[in-house]
Design an enzyme around this catalytic site. Structure first.
Site, PDB file in Angstrom:
ATOM      1  N   SER A   1      36.634  45.685  39.937  1.00 32.40           N
ATOM      2  CA  SER A   1      36.990  44.319  39.520  1.00 32.40           C
ATOM      3  C   SER A   1      38.112  44.332  38.476  1.00 32.40           C
ATOM      4  O   SER A   1      38.981  43.457  38.475  1.00 32.40           O
ATOM      5  CB  SER A   1      35.771  43.554  39.002  1.00 32.40           C
ATOM      6  OG  SER A   1      35.372  44.003  37.739  1.00 32.40           O
ATOM      7  N   ASN A   2      38.123  45.320  37.609  1.00 31.09           N
ATOM      8  CA  ASN A   2      39.261  45.432  36.677  1.00 31.09           C
ATOM      9  C   ASN A   2      40.544  45.751  37.433  1.00 31.09           C
ATOM     10  O   ASN A   2      41.608  45.223  37.098  1.00 31.09           O
ATOM     11  CB  ASN A   2      38.979  46.487  35.604  1.00 31.09           C
ATOM     12  CG  ASN A   2      38.151  45.931  34.468  1.00 31.09           C
ATOM     13  OD1 ASN A   2      38.646  45.126  33.684  1.00 31.09           O
ATOM     14  ND2 ASN A   2      36.882  46.311  34.409  1.00 31.09           N
ATOM     15  N   MET A  52      34.347  57.111  36.551  1.00 27.67           N
ATOM     16  CA  MET A  52      33.174  57.652  35.876  1.00 27.67           C
ATOM     17  C   MET A  52      33.129  59.184  35.945  1.00 27.67           C
ATOM     18  O   MET A  52      32.121  59.786  36.301  1.00 27.67           O
ATOM     19  CB  MET A  52      31.901  57.030  36.465  1.00 27.67           C
ATOM     20  CG  MET A  52      31.890  55.509  36.395  1.00 27.67           C
ATOM     21  SD  MET A  52      32.328  54.822  34.777  1.00 27.67           S
ATOM     22  CE  MET A  52      30.714  54.410  34.146  1.00 27.67           C
ATOM     23  N   ASN A  70      41.954  53.504  28.894  1.00 27.65           N
ATOM     24  CA  ASN A  70      40.611  53.326  29.445  1.00 27.65           C
ATOM     25  C   ASN A  70      40.074  51.986  28.985  1.00 27.65           C
ATOM     26  O   ASN A  70      40.423  51.515  27.904  1.00 27.65           O
ATOM     27  CB  ASN A  70      39.684  54.443  28.943  1.00 27.65           C
ATOM     28  CG  ASN A  70      38.271  54.314  29.506  1.00 27.65           C
ATOM     29  OD1 ASN A  70      38.096  54.064  30.707  1.00 27.65           O
ATOM     30  ND2 ASN A  70      37.263  54.466  28.663  1.00 27.65           N
ATOM     31  N   HIS A  75      36.393  50.046  28.242  1.00 32.53           N
ATOM     32  CA  HIS A  75      34.983  50.343  28.022  1.00 32.53           C
ATOM     33  C   HIS A  75      34.257  49.050  27.655  1.00 32.53           C
ATOM     34  O   HIS A  75      34.767  48.262  26.851  1.00 32.53           O
ATOM     35  CB  HIS A  75      34.832  51.379  26.896  1.00 32.53           C
ATOM     36  CG  HIS A  75      33.408  51.756  26.661  1.00 32.53           C
ATOM     37  ND1 HIS A  75      32.714  52.579  27.525  1.00 32.53           N
ATOM     38  CD2 HIS A  75      32.536  51.396  25.694  1.00 32.53           C
ATOM     39  CE1 HIS A  75      31.478  52.706  27.091  1.00 32.53           C
ATOM     40  NE2 HIS A  75      31.333  52.004  25.979  1.00 32.53           N
TER      41      HIS A  75
HETATM   42  C1  GAR Z   1      33.674  48.138  33.744  1.00 28.63           C
HETATM   43  O1  GAR Z   1      32.737  47.311  33.089  1.00 28.63           O
HETATM   44  C2  GAR Z   1      34.263  49.157  32.786  1.00 28.63           C
HETATM   45  O2  GAR Z   1      34.423  48.653  31.493  1.00 28.63           O
HETATM   46  C3  GAR Z   1      33.228  50.245  32.829  1.00 28.63           C
HETATM   47  O3  GAR Z   1      32.874  50.329  34.188  1.00 28.63           O
HETATM   48  C4  GAR Z   1      32.974  49.028  34.778  1.00 28.63           C
HETATM   49  C5  GAR Z   1      33.781  49.141  36.035  1.00 28.63           C
HETATM   50  O4  GAR Z   1      33.790  47.912  36.710  1.00 28.63           O
HETATM   51  N1  GAR Z   1      33.720  51.493  32.321  1.00 28.63           N
HETATM   52  C6  GAR Z   1      32.999  52.340  31.595  1.00 28.63           C
HETATM   53  O5  GAR Z   1      31.825  52.179  31.352  1.00 28.63           O
HETATM   54  C7  GAR Z   1      33.757  53.547  31.078  1.00 28.63           C
HETATM   55  N2  GAR Z   1      33.008  54.227  30.086  1.00 28.63           N
HETATM   56  P1  GAR Z   1      34.893  47.586  37.778  1.00 28.63           P
HETATM   57  O6  GAR Z   1      34.887  48.750  38.779  1.00 28.63           O
HETATM   58  O7  GAR Z   1      34.439  46.313  38.422  1.00 28.63           O
HETATM   59  O8  GAR Z   1      36.210  47.452  37.085  1.00 28.63           O
END
Ligand code: GAR
Length: 228
Positions: free
Chosen positions: A17-18, A95, A112, A114
């Protein structure tokens, strides 16, 4: 001017989603980065479909077959990044812990996101831990990557209130909406040089307040309305 855009790769492991928010922002002609590659360490990451739909080149480098050989995995990943002429990396739900060698090679050029107000709650399950800790403010952080996991000089943060009725999904959704605001902004600043890593700190070529987002905007300070 397309020729001035920095070539960025977005590294993902999941839903993306990001990545979606970055794709939407990068469509703007004035956005200073071009998303030239989306790389996933999982072949079934849903984010790969978002990239394909947007016409962005994708690469899959499965991390699982490498087991503990992180350097071997990263060597293949580095080759894909080199082939695509990548200058800037945005980790977006990627991850895998990266080695110090890889992080050092990309120092000042790898971001990154977080889902917490770092340095609070590095690691996993940040929303459940914020609820358990009883904090009033939670949020998200974009930072330059340094060898420690979920550590590194902060480029942008957004804070959200923790509401009495919040459960983990509700709080996560409120934070995610802010992630989608700050990541496109932070990547743009890094790509244009407006945010730079200098001697371990982030220098912003703009008022520092622009690195901080609060949602909703706070009202005037003072007593609670019922007491004022
Ligand atoms: C997001 O909430 C991001 O901040 C987190 O994983 C999710 C990915 O969502 N990242 C971490 O926890 C890194 N330590 P997405 O695939 O929908 O962007």
């Amino acid at each position: 001017m397309a020729e001035l855009k920095r070539r960025a790769a977005v590294l993902i492991s999941g839903r993306g989603s990001n990545l979606g928010a970055l794709i939407a922002a990068a469509r703007h002609p004035a956005y200073p980065a071009e998303l030239a590659l989306v790389l996933s360490n999982k072949a079934d990451a849903a984010g790969l479909d978002r990239a394909r739909e947007a016409g962005i080149a994708t690469a899959v480098v499965e991390s699982r077959p490498f087991g503990r050989d992180r350097a071997g995995f990263e060597a293949v990943m580095q080759a894909r990044l080199d082939e695509a002429g990548i200058e800037l990396i945005a980790l977006a739900g990627f991850m895998r812990v990266l080695t110090e060698d890889f992080v050092t090679r990309w120092s000042g050029r790898m971001l990154n996101i977080h889902p917490s107000l770092l340095p609070a709650f590095p690691g996993l399950d940040t929303h459940a831990r914020a609820l358990a800790a009883g904090v009033r403010l939670h949020g998200c952080t974009v930072h330059f990557v340094t060898p420690g996991v979920d550590e590194g000089p902060v480029i942008a943060q957004a804070a959200v209130p923790v509401l009495p009725e919040d459960d983990e999904p509700a709080l996560a959704a409120r934070v995610l909406a802010q992630e989608h605001r700050i990541y496109p902004a932070a990547l743009a600043w890094a790509a244009s040089g407006a945010a730079r890593l200098e001697e371990g700190r982030v220098v912003l070529d703009r008022p520092m307040a622009e690195g901080a987002f609060v949602n909703p905007l706070p009202g005037p300070p003072g007593l609670p309305t019922e007491m004022a």
